[in-house]
Motif scaffolding. Structure first.
Motif, short mmCIF file in Angstrom:
data_model
loop_
_atom_site.label_atom_id
_atom_site.label_comp_id
_atom_site.label_asym_id
_atom_site.label_seq_id
_atom_site.Cartn_x
_atom_site.Cartn_y
_atom_site.Cartn_z
N VAL A 52 0.74 -1.19 -0.12
CA VAL A 52 0.33 -0.04 0.17
C VAL A 52 1.15 1.23 0.10
CG1 VAL A 52 -2.15 1.49 1.60
CG2 VAL A 52 -2.09 -1.40 1.42
N PHE A 53 1.89 1.42 0.80
CA PHE A 53 2.71 2.44 0.69
C PHE A 53 3.18 2.81 -0.57
CE2 PHE A 53 7.64 3.75 0.85
CZ PHE A 53 7.45 4.37 1.37
N ALA A 54 4.11 1.59 -1.54
CA ALA A 54 4.35 1.78 -2.86
C ALA A 54 3.60 2.15 -3.76
CB ALA A 54 4.37 -0.01 -3.61
N VAL A 55 2.29 1.86 -3.60
CA VAL A 55 1.13 1.97 -4.62
C VAL A 55 0.74 3.61 -4.16
CG1 VAL A 55 -1.26 1.95 -5.14
CG2 VAL A 55 0.30 0.06 -4.38
N GLY A 56 0.14 3.74 -2.87
CA GLY A 56 0.04 5.65 -2.52
C GLY A 56 0.98 6.22 -2.57
N SER A 57 2.17 6.63 -2.64
CA SER A 57 2.91 7.15 -2.76
C SER A 57 2.68 8.19 -3.70
CB SER A 57 4.67 6.98 -2.99
OG SER A 57 4.87 6.19 -1.30
N PRO A 58 2.54 7.78 -5.08
CA PRO A 58 1.75 8.18 -6.02
C PRO A 58 0.69 9.50 -5.92
CG PRO A 58 2.87 6.83 -6.74
CD PRO A 58 2.69 6.56 -5.78
N LEU A 59 0.03 9.35 -4.68
CA LEU A 59 -1.00 10.02 -4.87
C LEU A 59 -0.79 11.04 -3.63
CD1 LEU A 59 -4.20 10.42 -5.01
CD2 LEU A 59 -4.48 8.80 -2.71
N ILE A 80 0.23 8.48 10.96
CA ILE A 80 1.13 7.64 11.31
C ILE A 80 0.30 7.66 12.46
CG2 ILE A 80 3.06 7.10 12.29
CD1 ILE A 80 4.05 8.38 9.55
N GLY A 81 0.27 8.47 13.66
CA GLY A 81 0.22 9.02 14.48
C GLY A 81 -1.53 7.98 15.42
N LEU A 82 -2.36 8.23 13.98
CA LEU A 82 -3.71 8.12 14.12
C LEU A 82 -3.71 6.22 14.01
CD1 LEU A 82 -5.99 11.67 13.17
CD2 LEU A 82 -5.05 10.97 15.49
N SER A 83 -3.53 5.86 12.84
CA SER A 83 -3.02 5.16 12.62
C SER A 83 -2.53 3.67 13.56
CB SER A 83 -2.68 4.83 11.07
OG SER A 83 -1.25 4.84 11.23
N TYR A 84 -1.46 4.16 13.90
CA TYR A 84 -0.73 3.49 15.22
C TYR A 84 -1.77 3.22 16.81
CZ TYR A 84 4.00 2.25 13.77
OH TYR A 84 5.17 1.78 13.02
N LEU A 108 -6.25 -6.66 11.85
CA LEU A 108 -4.96 -6.12 11.93
C LEU A 108 -4.32 -6.14 10.56
CD1 LEU A 108 -3.77 -9.47 14.16
CD2 LEU A 108 -3.53 -6.48 14.78
N LEU A 109 -4.95 -6.98 9.33
CA LEU A 109 -4.59 -6.57 8.11
C LEU A 109 -5.13 -4.90 7.93
CD1 LEU A 109 -3.61 -7.93 5.46
CD2 LEU A 109 -5.43 -8.55 4.81
N ALA A 110 -6.49 -4.51 7.85
CA ALA A 110 -6.77 -3.15 8.07
C ALA A 110 -5.85 -1.96 8.80
CB ALA A 110 -8.02 -3.66 8.16
N ALA A 111 -5.68 -2.28 9.74
CA ALA A 111 -5.46 -1.27 10.02
C ALA A 111 -3.67 -1.47 10.00
CB ALA A 111 -5.24 -1.82 12.00
N ARG A 112 -3.01 -2.56 9.08
CA ARG A 112 -1.93 -2.66 8.71
C ARG A 112 -1.62 -1.26 7.72
NH1 ARG A 112 3.31 -1.97 10.92
NH2 ARG A 112 4.89 -2.50 9.56
N ALA A 117 -0.73 3.18 4.09
CA ALA A 117 -1.04 4.25 3.07
C ALA A 117 -0.73 5.92 4.13
CB ALA A 117 -2.66 3.71 3.09
N MET A 118 -0.74 5.77 5.40
CA MET A 118 -0.04 6.78 5.64
C MET A 118 1.69 7.50 5.61
SD MET A 118 -3.04 8.15 7.10
CE MET A 118 -3.92 8.05 5.23
N ILE A 119 1.92 5.97 5.30
CA ILE A 119 3.49 6.36 5.64
C ILE A 119 3.82 7.42 4.82
CG2 ILE A 119 6.02 5.37 5.83
CD1 ILE A 119 4.39 2.86 7.26
N GLY A 120 3.31 7.16 3.71
CA GLY A 120 4.10 7.67 2.37
C GLY A 120 4.01 9.31 2.61
N GLY A 121 3.67 9.63 3.09
CA GLY A 121 2.31 11.43 3.09
C GLY A 121 4.37 12.05 3.86
N GLY A 122 4.77 11.30 4.67
CA GLY A 122 6.47 11.91 5.67
C GLY A 122 7.52 12.24 4.45
#
Length: 400
Positions: A52-59, A80-84, A108-112, A117-122
C-alpha cells in the motif's frame, strides 16, 4: 524564509516519523505470536503495508502539488499517529479475546493497510519540500539530510522500543503514535511553508519510463531491493553460516543493522552534507563500495567481521540514497517535484515488496546467494553509472 529553520523543522519531523515507525517494528513478531498469528499471516500483514505504501506514494505526490508541501507533511504525521492508535486498539481487542481467528487477522490487516497508506506522506512531501528550499548545487546535501533523519530514526526507534516495551507489547505502538502526533502539532505552528506555493488544479504526472528519470528509479529500486533482501536473510545467515542460536543471531543481526544505520547517518548527515557531492559523484562512488561490502560479507570468517562488512555497505548506501533522490529531483522541473517525489518513494516501496520474495528464493539456492546476487547487481550499476550518458542531465552539477 530561513533555510536553516526549514531544514531543522523537516529533519525533526522526519526523525519523529521514522523513530515512531521503528519503535513498533522490533515488537511486532512477539505481538503476532501473542495474538496467535501464524508466520504466514504475520508476513502478509507486514507485506500489505509495504504494498500500500508503494501504491499510495504517487497520490501523496499529487497532493503535494495540489495542496502544498507543509499541509501534506503535517497530515502524514497525524496519519501515522492515528493509524498506530488504530492498530494498537485492534491488537488490544485481540489480546483480551474480543477479536479472534479470521476476524482478528482481517482487522489487523486492515489497520496495517491504513498505516501503509499514511507512511508515504512524510518522505514524499519531505523530498518535494527539500527540493523547494535548496539550490541546484546544494540538492544532494539537502536530500542527504533526509537520509540522515531516516538513519538516525532507525537507530533511535529500536532503542526506545526497549524502554517502552516494559509497559507491555502495545507500549511502543502508543509511544510511536504520541511522538508522531506531538511532532505534527509542534511543526504545524513552527514549520515554515514551502516557498513554492503550488496548488495546481491539474498537477503534472510523470511516468516511470520518462527518459529523464528512469535511470534514477532503477538505482532506487535495485538499492532498496538488495538492502531489504539482506535484512530478511541476515538472521538465517548468522544461524546457518556461523552456527549461532536464534537469540544470538537476533542480537548480532541487530548489531549489524545498527552499524549500517550509523554509517548511513554519518555519511549522509556529515560527509555528503558538508562536501556537497553531486549525484554524478555519489552514484559512481556508491556501487563499488557496496560490492566490496557484499564480497567481504561472504568471505568474513567471524561474526564481528561480518558486522564490519555491513558497516561498509552502510557507507555505500549513504552515497546511493542521496544520489538517486537528488538526481531525480534535479532531472525534473520545479512544477514536477511533488510528482517526482511520489514516484521515487513508490519505487522504494516496490523494492520493499519484492525484496523478501527474491530473498527467499535466493537463500534456498545457497546461503551466500543473496550476497553474491547483490554484488552482481551493484557491479552492473557501477558500470551503468560510468557508461550511461543520459544519467546526467544538463542542469545537474558535476563535482569531479
Amino acid at each position: 524564509m530561513s533555510g536553516t529553520k526549514a531544514k531543522t523543522s523537516l529533519f525533526a519531523g522526519l526523525l519523529a516519523a521514522y523513530a515512531g515507525l521503528m519503535l513498533a517494528n522490533p515488537v511486532f513478531p512477539s505481538l503476532a505470536r501473542e495474538l496467535g498469528l501464524s508466520e504466514v499471516q504475520a508476513g502478509i500483514v507486514i507485506s500489505a503495508a509495504a504494498l500500500v505504501f508503494a501504491v499510495g506514494s504517487p497520490l501523496w505526490g499529487w497532493l503535494c502539488d495540489r495542496a502544498g508541501r507543509k499541509p501534506v507533511f503535517i497530515a502524514g504525521l497525524f496519519g501515522i499517529g492515528l493509524s498506530y492508535i488504530l492498530f494498537a486498539g485492534v491488537s488490544y481487542l485481540g489480546l483480551i479475546g474480543v477479536l479472534t481467528g479470521t476476524a482478528l487477522f482481517a482487522a489487523l490487516l486492515a489497520a496495517r493497510v491504513v498505516i501503509g497508506a499514511m507512511i508515504g506522506g512524510g518522505p514524499v512531501s519531505a523530498q518535494a519540500y527539500m527540493a523547494d528550499i535548496t539550490e541546484t548545487s546544494n540538492r544532494s546535501a539537502g536530500m542527504a539530510l533526509i537520509g540522515a533523519a531516516n538513519g538516525l530514526g532507525t537507530l533511535l526507534g529500536p532503542a526506545l522500543a526497549a524502554v517502552f516495551v516494559t509497559c507491555g507489547l502495545l507500549g511502543p505502538f502508543f509511544a510511536g503514535a504520541a511522538i508522531a502526533l506531538a511532532a505534527a502539532l509542534v511543526l504545524g505552528f513552527a514549520m515554515p511553508r514551502s516557498p513554492h506555493q503550488q496548488t495546481l488544479e491539474r498537477p503534472p504526472k510523470i511516468m516511470p519510463w520518462d527518459g529523464r528519470i528512469w535511470p534514477f528509479l532503477l538505482f532506487a529500486f535495485a538499492t532498496v531491493t538488495i538492502i531489504v533482501l539482506l535484512q530478511i536473510t541476515l538472521g538465517f545467515y548468522l544461524i546457518d553460516r556461523f552456527g549461532l542460536t536464534p537469540v544470538n543471531a537476533a542480537q548480532w543481526a541487530s548489531i549489524s543493522l545498527f552499524a549500517v544505520g550509523v554509517a548511513l547517518a554519518v555519511v549522509q548527515g556529515v560527509f555528503v552534507a558538508r562536501f556537497k557531492w553531486s549525484p554524478h559523484t555519489l552514484l559512481r562512488g556508491g556501487p563499488p563500495i557496496m560490492v566490496v561490502g557484499l564480497i567481504c560479507a561472504v568471505l568474513a570468517p567471524s561474526v564481528p567481521l561480518l558486522v564490519a562488512a555491513f558497516a561498509v555497505m552502510g557507507v555505500g548506501g549513504g552515497l546511493l540514497f542521496p544520489g538517486f533522490t537528488s538526481g531525480a529531483s534535479l532531472a525534473v522541473s520545479e512544477d514536477e517535484q511533488g510528482a517526482m517525489a511520489g514516484l521515487n518513494t513508490a519505487t522504494n516501496g516496490a523494492g520493499a515488496v519484492f525484496g523478501p520474495l527474491i530473498a527467499t528464493a535466493l537463500y534456498q539456492i545457497d546461503v551466500t546467494a543473496p550476497f553474491l546476487a547483490g554484488a552482481v547487481v551493484f557491479a552492473a550499476l557501477a558500470v551503468f553509472a560510468w557508461a550511461h550518458p543520459t544519467l546526467w542531465p544538463a542542469n545537474m552539477p558535476k563535482v569531479e
